[in-house]
Design a protein around this motif. Sequence first.
Motif, PDB file in Angstrom:
ATOM      1  N   LEU A  38      31.540  47.967  37.846  1.00  0.00           N
ATOM      2  CA  LEU A  38      31.264  46.720  36.561  1.00  0.00           C
ATOM      3  C   LEU A  38      32.703  46.018  36.483  1.00  0.00           C
ATOM      4  CD1 LEU A  38      29.269  45.591  34.752  1.00  0.00           C
ATOM      5  CD2 LEU A  38      30.128  47.162  32.947  1.00  0.00           C
ATOM      6  N   PRO A  39      32.818  45.009  37.004  1.00  0.00           N
ATOM      7  CA  PRO A  39      33.998  44.300  36.497  1.00  0.00           C
ATOM      8  C   PRO A  39      34.135  43.829  35.098  1.00  0.00           C
ATOM      9  CG  PRO A  39      32.893  43.006  38.280  1.00  0.00           C
ATOM     10  CD  PRO A  39      32.106  44.250  37.759  1.00  0.00           C
ATOM     11  N   THR A  40      35.197  43.770  34.387  1.00  0.00           N
ATOM     12  CA  THR A  40      35.158  43.272  33.056  1.00  0.00           C
ATOM     13  C   THR A  40      36.569  42.916  32.863  1.00  0.00           C
ATOM     14  OG1 THR A  40      34.544  43.942  30.892  1.00  0.00           O
ATOM     15  CG2 THR A  40      35.471  45.635  31.881  1.00  0.00           C
ATOM     16  N   ASN A  41      36.749  42.475  31.412  1.00  0.00           N
ATOM     17  CA  ASN A  41      38.130  42.039  31.091  1.00  0.00           C
ATOM     18  C   ASN A  41      38.772  41.029  32.021  1.00  0.00           C
ATOM     19  OD1 ASN A  41      37.995  43.741  28.878  1.00  0.00           O
ATOM     20  ND2 ASN A  41      39.010  45.568  29.899  1.00  0.00           N
ATOM     21  N   LEU A  42      38.027  39.919  32.400  1.00  0.00           N
ATOM     22  CA  LEU A  42      38.453  38.943  33.313  1.00  0.00           C
ATOM     23  C   LEU A  42      39.644  37.930  32.616  1.00  0.00           C
ATOM     24  CD1 LEU A  42      36.015  39.644  35.003  1.00  0.00           C
ATOM     25  CD2 LEU A  42      35.538  37.078  35.541  1.00  0.00           C
ATOM     26  N   VAL A  43      40.601  37.780  33.434  1.00  0.00           N
ATOM     27  CA  VAL A  43      41.883  36.874  33.049  1.00  0.00           C
ATOM     28  C   VAL A  43      42.167  36.115  34.409  1.00  0.00           C
ATOM     29  CG1 VAL A  43      44.077  36.859  32.012  1.00  0.00           C
ATOM     30  CG2 VAL A  43      42.588  38.649  31.301  1.00  0.00           C
ATOM     31  N   HIS A  44      42.422  34.893  34.098  1.00  0.00           N
ATOM     32  CA  HIS A  44      42.744  33.953  35.148  1.00  0.00           C
ATOM     33  C   HIS A  44      44.499  33.564  34.908  1.00  0.00           C
ATOM     34  CE1 HIS A  44      43.632  29.973  37.277  1.00  0.00           C
ATOM     35  NE2 HIS A  44      42.679  30.395  38.004  1.00  0.00           N
ATOM     36  N   ASN A  45      44.979  33.837  36.022  1.00  0.00           N
ATOM     37  CA  ASN A  45      46.499  33.426  36.112  1.00  0.00           C
ATOM     38  C   ASN A  45      46.759  32.003  36.483  1.00  0.00           C
ATOM     39  OD1 ASN A  45      49.137  33.194  36.415  1.00  0.00           O
ATOM     40  ND2 ASN A  45      49.696  35.034  37.397  1.00  0.00           N
ATOM     41  N   PRO A  46      47.038  31.049  35.761  1.00  0.00           N
ATOM     42  CA  PRO A  46      46.906  29.561  36.293  1.00  0.00           C
ATOM     43  C   PRO A  46      48.207  29.381  37.192  1.00  0.00           C
ATOM     44  CG  PRO A  46      47.732  29.757  34.071  1.00  0.00           C
ATOM     45  CD  PRO A  46      47.159  31.048  34.312  1.00  0.00           C
ATOM     46  N   HIS A  47      49.108  30.266  37.145  1.00  0.00           N
ATOM     47  CA  HIS A  47      50.319  30.078  37.953  1.00  0.00           C
ATOM     48  C   HIS A  47      50.069  30.419  39.480  1.00  0.00           C
ATOM     49  CE1 HIS A  47      53.113  29.472  34.665  1.00  0.00           C
ATOM     50  NE2 HIS A  47      52.769  30.424  33.969  1.00  0.00           N
TER      51      HIS A  47
END
Length: 276
Positions: A38-47
Amino acid sequence: MLPLLVLLVISKASAELCPYVFDNQSYSRTSILTIRGLPTNLVHNPHTGDILFTLIDLESLQNDDVQTKMEQYILKNGEPIKIDNINGQAAAVDIARNKIYIASDDGLNVLNKTNKATFVSLKDEDIVHVFKPQNTLDELYVVIYPENEVYTVNLKRNEKRRVDHVPCAFILAVDSNENVFYECDSKYVKVLLKGFQEPIEFVGIAKDSARAITVDGSDRVILAANDGLYHLRPDSLIPRKLMSLDFVPSGIAFHDEDIYLAANSMIYKYSTAECE
């Protein structure tokens, strides 16, 4: 002028390609990762365009006799890379300083260029969640187990301070006005307005249905619940539903108009690029 028949064909093709609607805008959907767990705590790195996420082992999650097994990953160029020198439990991106913070069961870490975690603060603390407001340089919000109490951490002075009037948090987001949105004890979603002592409960969201929460690029707090995505406003008790979902989400992140949603064994990307 295009004939009516041609317009109808174009409209039908667009509807088939982009059947998903978020905030009255059409989206297409692609699966960018299939993985066991179960993937959770998604965060996108714009760099970098990477997605950071925590992978929960479902067998351990459903077994009360063992500790839940969690691993921290980076999704880079379509490939999941495990951060294997740490028991990671959440991540946050400091966009201004181009840093990635990793919450672990033994303190706060930063990610180096070789995708290894390096300890920076809160030794021996079991940090289960971390959130980085983008309007402040030196402040992080962390949630510390076992009481799931919420603290702010001043990174410059290496000091933590308890956030008063927030009893606990399982999911957490903070807008640019320092209003704290959270869910505690699998109950209801609330907001603690800056300068106030009594949290406000949002209405219309079922108990134990909140799954993830984040702040998009327009400083809107977006909640992922069992039945869809909601805009939570600090000046209204009634959330505005932006999207219906046909699955239970476990994580959410934004980059510009793109939406990333996690579910059991999957991470999806919703995009408007093919819908215009």
